[in-house]
Design a protein around this motif. Structure first.
Motif, PDB file in Angstrom:
ATOM      1  N   SER A   1       0.844  -1.194   0.000  1.00 14.34           N
ATOM      2  CA  SER A   1       0.000   0.000   0.000  1.00 14.34           C
ATOM      3  C   SER A   1       0.878   1.243   0.000  1.00 14.34           C
ATOM      4  O   SER A   1       1.978   1.252   0.553  1.00 14.34           O
ATOM      5  CB  SER A   1      -0.931   0.008   1.223  1.00 14.34           C
ATOM      6  N   LEU A   2       0.368   2.271  -0.646  1.00 11.25           N
ATOM      7  CA  LEU A   2       1.064   3.550  -0.729  1.00 11.25           C
ATOM      8  C   LEU A   2       0.048   4.652  -0.526  1.00 11.25           C
ATOM      9  O   LEU A   2      -0.997   4.680  -1.173  1.00 11.25           O
ATOM     10  CB  LEU A   2       1.740   3.709  -2.100  1.00 11.25           C
ATOM     11  N   SER A   3       0.326   5.559   0.403  1.00 11.85           N
ATOM     12  CA  SER A   3      -0.597   6.657   0.702  1.00 11.85           C
ATOM     13  C   SER A   3       0.153   7.978   0.694  1.00 11.85           C
ATOM     14  O   SER A   3       1.290   8.065   1.164  1.00 11.85           O
ATOM     15  CB  SER A   3      -1.263   6.453   2.075  1.00 11.85           C
ATOM     16  N   VAL A   4      -0.515   8.986   0.159  1.00 10.96           N
ATOM     17  CA  VAL A   4       0.006  10.348   0.170  1.00 10.96           C
ATOM     18  C   VAL A   4      -1.052  11.237   0.816  1.00 10.96           C
ATOM     19  O   VAL A   4      -2.208  11.243   0.380  1.00 10.96           O
ATOM     20  CB  VAL A   4       0.334  10.855  -1.248  1.00 10.96           C
ATOM     21  N   LYS A   5      -0.653  11.965   1.859  1.00  8.18           N
ATOM     22  CA  LYS A   5      -1.581  12.829   2.584  1.00  8.18           C
ATOM     23  C   LYS A   5      -0.999  14.227   2.678  1.00  8.18           C
ATOM     24  O   LYS A   5       0.133  14.412   3.125  1.00  8.18           O
ATOM     25  CB  LYS A   5      -1.832  12.276   3.989  1.00  8.18           C
ATOM     26  N   LEU A   6      -1.788  15.219   2.238  1.00  9.54           N
ATOM     27  CA  LEU A   6      -1.339  16.606   2.226  1.00  9.54           C
ATOM     28  C   LEU A   6      -2.353  17.463   2.977  1.00  9.54           C
ATOM     29  O   LEU A   6      -3.553  17.207   2.943  1.00  9.54           O
ATOM     30  CB  LEU A   6      -1.195  17.120   0.794  1.00  9.54           C
ATOM     31  N   ALA A   7      -1.853  18.484   3.652  1.00  9.06           N
ATOM     32  CA  ALA A   7      -2.711  19.443   4.349  1.00  9.06           C
ATOM     33  C   ALA A   7      -2.186  20.845   4.086  1.00  9.06           C
ATOM     34  O   ALA A   7      -0.969  21.082   4.117  1.00  9.06           O
ATOM     35  CB  ALA A   7      -2.744  19.147   5.847  1.00  9.06           C
ATOM     36  N   TYR A   8      -3.093  21.762   3.821  1.00  4.77           N
ATOM     37  CA  TYR A   8      -2.702  23.140   3.518  1.00  4.77           C
ATOM     38  C   TYR A   8      -3.652  24.105   4.221  1.00  4.77           C
ATOM     39  O   TYR A   8      -4.874  23.991   4.082  1.00  4.77           O
ATOM     40  CB  TYR A   8      -2.755  23.383   2.002  1.00  4.77           C
ATOM     41  N   LYS A   9      -3.103  25.021   5.001  1.00  4.76           N
ATOM     42  CA  LYS A   9      -3.909  26.018   5.697  1.00  4.76           C
ATOM     43  C   LYS A   9      -4.190  27.187   4.765  1.00  4.76           C
ATOM     44  O   LYS A   9      -3.328  28.018   4.514  1.00  4.76           O
ATOM     45  CB  LYS A   9      -3.191  26.491   6.962  1.00  4.76           C
ATOM     46  N   ILE A  10      -5.418  27.210   4.253  1.00  2.00           N
ATOM     47  CA  ILE A  10      -5.822  28.316   3.381  1.00  2.00           C
ATOM     48  C   ILE A  10      -5.902  29.603   4.182  1.00  2.00           C
ATOM     49  O   ILE A  10      -5.486  30.673   3.731  1.00  2.00           O
ATOM     50  CB  ILE A  10      -7.175  27.988   2.730  1.00  2.00           C
ATOM     51  N   GLN A  11      -6.436  29.499   5.388  1.00  3.87           N
ATOM     52  CA  GLN A  11      -6.493  30.583   6.363  1.00  3.87           C
ATOM     53  C   GLN A  11      -6.121  29.998   7.716  1.00  3.87           C
ATOM     54  O   GLN A  11      -6.094  28.765   7.877  1.00  3.87           O
ATOM     55  CB  GLN A  11      -7.900  31.207   6.403  1.00  3.87           C
ATOM     56  N   PRO A  12      -5.840  30.823   8.720  1.00  8.14           N
ATOM     57  CA  PRO A  12      -5.478  30.263  10.023  1.00  8.14           C
ATOM     58  C   PRO A  12      -6.503  29.286  10.584  1.00  8.14           C
ATOM     59  O   PRO A  12      -6.139  28.353  11.306  1.00  8.14           O
ATOM     60  CB  PRO A  12      -5.351  31.520  10.903  1.00  8.14           C
ATOM     61  N   ALA A  13      -7.778  29.481  10.261  1.00  8.61           N
ATOM     62  CA  ALA A  13      -8.824  28.610  10.809  1.00  8.61           C
ATOM     63  C   ALA A  13      -9.454  27.707   9.752  1.00  8.61           C
ATOM     64  O   ALA A  13     -10.482  27.072  10.019  1.00  8.61           O
ATOM     65  CB  ALA A  13      -9.906  29.447  11.473  1.00  8.61           C
TER      66      ALA A  13
END
Length: 377
Positions: free
Chosen positions: A16-28
């Protein structure tokens, strides 16, 4: 003749291969992206105990039909996107959408005629399976589902009430194709269609819940979920010539719940809950068909162990629970009483795709008008 060796010992590898990304568009406000790939491969084939093979035709060991083989190749994808605000705010929300896809899911096994060349042998001279022998391919490609949810929380009266609300939608596809023929170990599909089972369903829902902390000792929770469900495009085919375009099914459901939690003296916590829910039939319960060649040696006069039951109604489940819990420094004691009643319970019993033709020998999903259970822990 006999083949002295092992058969049915499965060797499997999965990655299995997983890619997880998170990006804060605004502080909240945060955007999340997830993509996963799962690969699975399994095989089982004849493995000889002998160090050499007899070359005389009188040995006839190559004719053994017990030296079967099995292969499973799978590739599944899952993708998800989410957008959410910080949960510590007075008002927060989250939206998610996900998709799961059977990009490739083929099960292959040998069986039937030994060879298309006129020979009765199943095995090559080195003990390996002949790829020219007949066999089966069960293809689940195209099966998958899509889910999307929106949920939110709103705190009022300094957190005394927390209102939760949400919307839900899912769309599901089930696709099963069993084919039969030569060169089963390498072909993408085989010449003869043996079994077809497919169908789709979708569910829309809206829900609301109030978590009310009435005092330091009493907390009440009340909620309801309203759903609309539909199953459609159902189709079943059997090699005996029996086939059916299944009629569409639709239903609605309301699922209320009520719970009270009392924080009593001497660290005793008492919780009482009452709920009613609707469980709609799954696609495999509605349209699934299982071939006996993969599961059992005999099936009376038919080649199927389970058949489709496309007219199932949803289950109506009513449950109640009462629990007492006491927590101390080094231990926790809990006593729970539980009861459940299921109307139109979906159970698996003997039946047939066409009972008037032959009423014996198959498993099928049927309704039990009322099913109850009680438990104490």
């Amino acid at each position: 003749g006999y083949y002295q060796g092992a058969g049915g010992i499965t060797h499997g590898i999965s990655d299995s291969l997983s890619v997880k990304l998170a990006y804060k568009i605004q502080p909240a406000l945060t955007l999340g992206i997830l993509s996963s790939l799962w690969n699975g491969n399994s095989d089982a084939h004849a493995q000889t105990y002998l160090s050499s093979f007899a070359s005389t035709s009188s040995a006839n060991w190559q004719n053994s039909s017990n030296a079967s083989a099995y292969y499973l190749d799978q590739k599944h994808w899952m993708h998800a996107v989410s957008l959410k605000t910080n949960a510590d705010q007075p008002s927060s929300w989250e939206w998610t959408i996900s998709k799961y896809e059977y990009a490739n899911d083929k099960q292959r096994w040998s069986g039937g005629t030994a060879s298309n060349s006129g020979s009765s042998s199943w095995l090559n001279s080195d003990g390996s399976m002949k790829t020219s022998a007949t066999g089966f391919i069960a293809d689940y490609g195209g099966t998958g589902w899509v889910n999307t949810d929106f949920r939110g929380n709103y705190k009022i009266d300094n957190g005394e009430h927390t209102l939760s609300y949400g919307l839900h939608y899912d769309q599901n596809n089930y696709n099963y194709l069993l084919t039969y023929g030569y060169n089963w170990s390498t072909a993408n599909s085989l010449a003869t269609k043996h079994t077809i089972a497919r169908g789709s369903s979708k569910t829309s829902a809206i829900w609301l819940q109030d978590f009310w902390k009435k005092s330091d000792y009493l907390t009440l929770t009340a909620g309801i979920r309203l759903e609309e469900w539909k199953a459609y495009d159902g189709y079943n085919y059997a090699s005996t010539g029996a086939y059916s375009n299944q009629t569409s099914q639709s239903a609605t459901g309301a699922s209320p719940k009520l719970s009270a939690m009392i924080d009593g003296p001497n660290n005793w916590l008492t919780t009482a809950s009452l709920a009613r829910t609707t469980r709609f039939p799954t696609l495999t319960e509605l349209y699934g068909m299982t071939n006996c060649l993969t599961t059992v040696s005999t099936c009376a006069d038919t080649a199927y162990k389970t058949t489709a039951t496309a007219n199932l109604d949803p289950e109506i489940i009513t449950s109640a629970e009462l629990s007492f819990e006491k927590s101390e420094l080094l231990r926790t004691m809990r006593v729970t009483l539980f009861g459940e009643s299921v109307k139109d319970a979906i159970l698996q019993q003997y039946g047939k795709l066409y009972p008037s033709v032959n009423p014996n020998g198959l498993y099928q999903y049927w309704h039990c008008l009322l099913y109850t259970s009680d438990a104490a822990d």
